[in-house]
Write an enzyme that holds these catalytic residues in place. Structure first.
Site, mmCIF file in Angstrom:
data_model
loop_
_atom_site.group_PDB
_atom_site.id
_atom_site.type_symbol
_atom_site.label_atom_id
_atom_site.label_comp_id
_atom_site.label_asym_id
_atom_site.label_seq_id
_atom_site.Cartn_x
_atom_site.Cartn_y
_atom_site.Cartn_z
ATOM 1 N N LYS A 1 -15.811 -2.644 3.312
ATOM 2 C CA LYS A 1 -15.015 -2.634 1.975
ATOM 3 C C LYS A 1 -16.082 -3.113 0.869
ATOM 4 O O LYS A 1 -16.625 -4.362 1.066
ATOM 5 C CB LYS A 1 -14.048 -3.644 2.073
ATOM 6 C CG LYS A 1 -12.914 -3.154 2.856
ATOM 7 C CD LYS A 1 -12.092 -4.367 3.217
ATOM 8 C CE LYS A 1 -10.669 -3.892 3.859
ATOM 9 N NZ LYS A 1 -10.034 -5.038 4.455
ATOM 10 N N GLU B 1 0.820 -1.165 -0.028
ATOM 11 C CA GLU B 1 0.029 -0.048 -0.102
ATOM 12 C C GLU B 1 1.050 1.072 0.000
ATOM 13 O O GLU B 1 0.301 2.154 0.175
ATOM 14 C CB GLU B 1 -0.831 0.062 1.246
ATOM 15 C CG GLU B 1 -1.926 -1.148 1.281
ATOM 16 C CD GLU B 1 -2.909 -1.207 2.334
ATOM 17 O OE1 GLU B 1 -2.886 -0.052 3.179
ATOM 18 O OE2 GLU B 1 -3.689 -1.895 2.290
HETATM 19 C C1 PEP Z 1 -7.299 -4.549 5.431
HETATM 20 O O1 PEP Z 1 -6.854 -5.662 6.052
HETATM 21 O O2 PEP Z 1 -7.721 -3.888 6.107
HETATM 22 C C2 PEP Z 1 -6.860 -4.572 3.951
HETATM 23 C C3 PEP Z 1 -6.980 -3.229 3.423
HETATM 24 O O3 PEP Z 1 -6.026 -5.579 3.569
HETATM 25 P P1 PEP Z 1 -6.631 -6.202 2.181
HETATM 26 O O4 PEP Z 1 -7.160 -5.329 1.301
HETATM 27 O O5 PEP Z 1 -5.173 -6.939 1.729
HETATM 28 O O6 PEP Z 1 -7.379 -7.318 2.777
HETATM 29 MG MG MG Z 2 -8.130 -4.974 7.887
#
Ligand code: PEP
Ligand code: MG
Length: 391
Positions: free
Chosen positions: A317, A193
């Site tokens: 997400k 990231e």
């Molecule tokens: C997270 O765990 O919050 C994250 C952004 O990682 P990933 O997208 O790899 O799940």
């Molecule tokens: Mg996370």
């Protein structure tokens, strides 16, 4: 709204992996979307199918979409979800449904002469008045960065009312950290990231370094421990240092007295609900206890976690659940519990900035979009700044 044309193609994400981009048209209006991919994923996230397979699946539903009229996002998502017909979206793929759903939301906003965030807030009956806190992952470890710390994200939280001020602070802080790490730990590399890495097995080192370079009333620190990634046979294996769930809880109690922590995400594994329940009882009044893998943006899992008092906030997400409307349902539910809502990118990202509109439109408490170094991360912070300047 009637869609006059749809094109789906394969593009690369920030890890150079294939992902999907959709372009939708309705009359003179056009909108596009692309979807990210996670690496430290929760077990109950929706299915992501191989983009090449998705292209052929899409051909089987394209004409059905073009032949219908969808007045709202609910109808559009509802059609795709029922056509898929599975709980985990394994038929069409959560990635196909989401890329279409986001592009449709943006297109509908344009056709109604609204900004995307305005359509979202209209759907939720809100008038957004505040920008989210910005969650900058500045020091990375775990699955996102080899040869670095065991916890996944050491986060600078900026709490300025203005996202422009937050971004400026984070960029300066990143530079200070880079110098500090170079001087004290040698070589500096970047994780997935864009966060800095530190060659150390001691989880506390990330907080020490961040804390000495981030001071002032407008900033706090946060962690995404991503504890599911080092939970093996019901113990936490921190680079050979074995900790039970209770040991880890004592460790967090210690960290909470030593550092200005605003939130801890995934302090325990998704398979260790008791750990979550205990930390809420211990630290829940002082620190936001944020679930990610445990709840995966799924209203049923959020409801369960709230009943069990296993968190006080949630990561959202869109690609964990696979559609815009289900994402909005998850947010509405979490907000009805007075939970903190943090909208998040994924570690494999694209230039799509939908999550910034989402965060502002729902009045989220936080927006987590990685380090202020990669274009795909900045796209989200910059979209908030565009909203701040123009609306
Ligand atoms: C997270 O765990 O919050 C994250 C952004 O990682 P990933 O997208 O790899 O799940
Ligand atoms: Mg996370």
């Amino acid at each position: 709204m009637k869609i006059s044309d749809i094109n789906i193609r394969i593009v690369k994400d920030s890890r150079n992996k294939d992902t999907l981009e959709a372009v939708l048209r309705s009359g003179d209006f056009e909108a596009s979307a692309s979807v990210p991919a996670g690496k430290s994923k929760g077990k109950f996230e929706t299915t992501t199918l191989e983009p090449s397979l998705v292209l052929s699946k899409f051909e089987t539903i394209k004409n059905q979409i073009l032949n219908k009229d969808f007045p709202t996002v609910w109808e559009f998502d509802g059609f795709l979800i029922s056509t898929d017909g599975t709980k985990e979206k394994s038929n069409l793929g959560g990635n196909l449904i989401l890329v279409l759903s986001i592009a449709f939301t943006k297109l509908l906003a344009k056709s109604e002469n609204l900004q995307c965030f305005q359509l979202i807030s209209k759907i939720l009956g809100k008038t957004p008045r505040k920008f989210p806190y910005l969650y900058f992952n500045l020091i990375g470890g775990g699955l996102h960065a080899k040869d670095s710390l065991p916890f996944q994200e050491y986060i600078l939280v900026t709490k300025f009312p203005s996202p422009a001020k937050g971004l400026e602070y984070a960029k300066n802080c990143f530079e200070k950290l880079q110098e500090d790490i170079e001087k004290n730990f040698g070589e500096v590399r970047l994780g997935d990231e864009g966060a800095l890495t530190i060659k150390s097995d001691d989880p506390r080192v990330g907080l020490q370094v961040l804390n000495r370079n981030a001071t002032g009333p407008e900033v706090s620190l946060a962690l995404d421990v991503a504890a599911s990634t080092f939970f093996e046979n019901r113990i936490y294996n921190l680079r050979g240092k074995i900790k039970s769930s209770d040991d880890l809880l004592s460790y967090y109690n210690l960290l909470a007295t030593s550092y200005p922590l605003l939130s801890i995400e995934d302090p325990f594994s998704e398979d260790d609900k008791d750990g979550f329940i205990k930390i809420v009882a211990n630290l829940g009044e002082k620190i936001w206890i944020i679930a990610d893998d445990l709840t995966v943006t799924n209203p049923d899992l959020i409801n369960k976690a709230q009943k069990e008092k296993a968190a006080t906030g949630v990561i959202i997400k869109p690609n964990q659940i696979g559609s815009v409307t289900e994402t909005l349902e998850a947010i509405k539910l979490a907000q009805s519990y007075n939970w903190k809502v943090i909208i998040s990118h994924r570690s494999g990202e694209t230039m799509d900035s939908f999550i910034a509109d989402l965060a502002y439109g729902v009045e989220a408490d936080g927006l987590k979009s990685g380090a202020p170094t990669q274009e795909v991360r900045l796209a989200k912070y910059n979209r908030l700044i565009e909203i701040e300047r123009n609306f």
